[in-house]
Design a protein around this motif. Structure first.
Motif, short mmCIF file in Angstrom:
data_model
loop_
_atom_site.label_atom_id
_atom_site.label_comp_id
_atom_site.label_asym_id
_atom_site.label_seq_id
_atom_site.Cartn_x
_atom_site.Cartn_y
_atom_site.Cartn_z
N ILE A 91 0.84 -1.21 0.00
CA ILE A 91 0.00 0.00 0.00
C ILE A 91 0.87 1.25 0.00
O ILE A 91 0.60 2.22 -0.73
N TRP A 92 1.92 1.26 0.81
CA TRP A 92 2.83 2.40 0.89
C TRP A 92 3.43 2.69 -0.49
O TRP A 92 3.45 3.84 -0.93
N MET A 93 3.90 1.65 -1.16
CA MET A 93 4.53 1.85 -2.47
C MET A 93 3.51 2.30 -3.51
O MET A 93 3.80 3.19 -4.32
N VAL A 94 2.32 1.71 -3.51
CA VAL A 94 1.29 2.10 -4.49
C VAL A 94 0.91 3.57 -4.29
O VAL A 94 0.82 4.34 -5.26
N ILE A 95 0.68 3.96 -3.04
CA ILE A 95 0.30 5.35 -2.76
C ILE A 95 1.40 6.30 -3.20
O ILE A 95 1.13 7.36 -3.80
N ASN A 96 2.65 5.94 -2.93
CA ASN A 96 3.74 6.85 -3.22
C ASN A 96 4.21 6.79 -4.68
O ASN A 96 5.04 7.60 -5.09
N LEU A 97 3.70 5.88 -5.47
CA LEU A 97 3.99 5.89 -6.91
C LEU A 97 2.97 6.72 -7.67
O LEU A 97 3.16 7.03 -8.85
N PRO A 105 10.05 7.44 -4.71
CA PRO A 105 11.12 6.45 -4.79
C PRO A 105 12.47 7.14 -4.71
O PRO A 105 12.62 8.23 -5.25
N PRO A 106 13.39 6.60 -4.03
CA PRO A 106 13.63 5.26 -3.48
C PRO A 106 13.07 5.04 -2.08
O PRO A 106 13.62 4.24 -1.32
N PHE A 107 12.00 5.70 -1.72
CA PHE A 107 11.26 5.48 -0.48
C PHE A 107 12.16 5.60 0.77
O PHE A 107 12.29 4.67 1.57
N ILE A 108 12.73 6.76 0.94
CA ILE A 108 13.65 6.99 2.06
C ILE A 108 12.90 6.90 3.40
O ILE A 108 13.41 6.32 4.36
N LEU A 109 11.72 7.45 3.48
CA LEU A 109 10.93 7.38 4.72
C LEU A 109 10.57 5.92 5.05
O LEU A 109 10.63 5.50 6.21
N LEU A 110 10.22 5.16 4.03
CA LEU A 110 9.91 3.75 4.23
C LEU A 110 11.14 2.99 4.75
O LEU A 110 11.03 2.15 5.65
N ASN A 111 12.31 3.31 4.20
CA ASN A 111 13.55 2.68 4.69
C ASN A 111 13.80 3.02 6.15
O ASN A 111 14.25 2.17 6.93
#
Length: 186
Positions: A91-97, A105-111
């Motif tokens: 969900i995080w990746m879909v929302i942020n794409l 991307p490269p999803f620094i907050l997620l990392n």
């Protein structure tokens, strides 16, 4: 060894000697199914008592933080956690794409979130494993004590069987001697 048995006889109510004396009175006595069922129930009750006592001791020694660590580690090592966390990542990746992204991307907050989860989850799991190791150690000591006691009882039974064997040999010798005397007198 016989001194050990005599010492046990003075301290225990049900000793192998008493059992032998009871069975000696009625040599045809055998355990029936009811007796075997009662013995099995007593053994199961005793094992249940030991386990519940062990659990009580662990609960008394553990704090709320320890129990919380156990629950977190239990959840963190479950399929439910894996599925929920994979869904969260997807969900995080879909929302942020999409166009309204807040972590491109490269999803620094997620990392950062993944690193924090790992950094917190690892010590919690280690705490839980340490507590489990302590429980396992207590159970191993208890198992050793039970096995040791069973071995002592087996040794006592061996001594009794040897005594019975000697008595039987003497009875056979007496019987053979009497039989030979009768044959000789005829």
């Amino acid at each position: 060894m016989e001194a050990d048995i005599d010492e046990k006889k003075s301290t225990d109510d049900c000793t192998p000697e008493k059992l032998f004396q009871e069975l000696d009175k009625e040599p045809s006595t055998k355990l029936d199914n009811d007796q075997l069922d009662r013995i099995t129930a007593m053994v199961n009750e005793y094992q249940g008592y030991i386990k519940s006592h062990l659990i009580e001791q662990q609960e008394k020694k553990s704090s709320k933080a320890d129990r919380l660590a156990d629950h977190i580690a239990s959840f963190g090592g479950s399929w439910t956690f894996i599925v929920l966390f994979c869904a969260f990542l997807g969900i995080w990746m879909v929302i942020n794409l999409m166009s309204f992204s807040f972590d491109k991307p490269p999803f620094i907050l997620l990392n950062l979130i993944l690193s924090c989860v790992s950094a917190l989850q690892a010590p919690v799991i280690l705490m839980s494993q340490n507590r489990q190791a302590a429980r396992d150690k207590q159970e191993a000591i208890l198992d050793f004590a039970i096995n040791y006691r069973a071995e002592q009882e087996n040794l006592e039974l061996k001594v009794l069987l040897e005594r019975l064997n000697k008595k039987l040999e003497r009875l056979e010798e007496m019987g053979l001697t009497r039989h030979a005397e009768r044959e000789h007198n005829r």
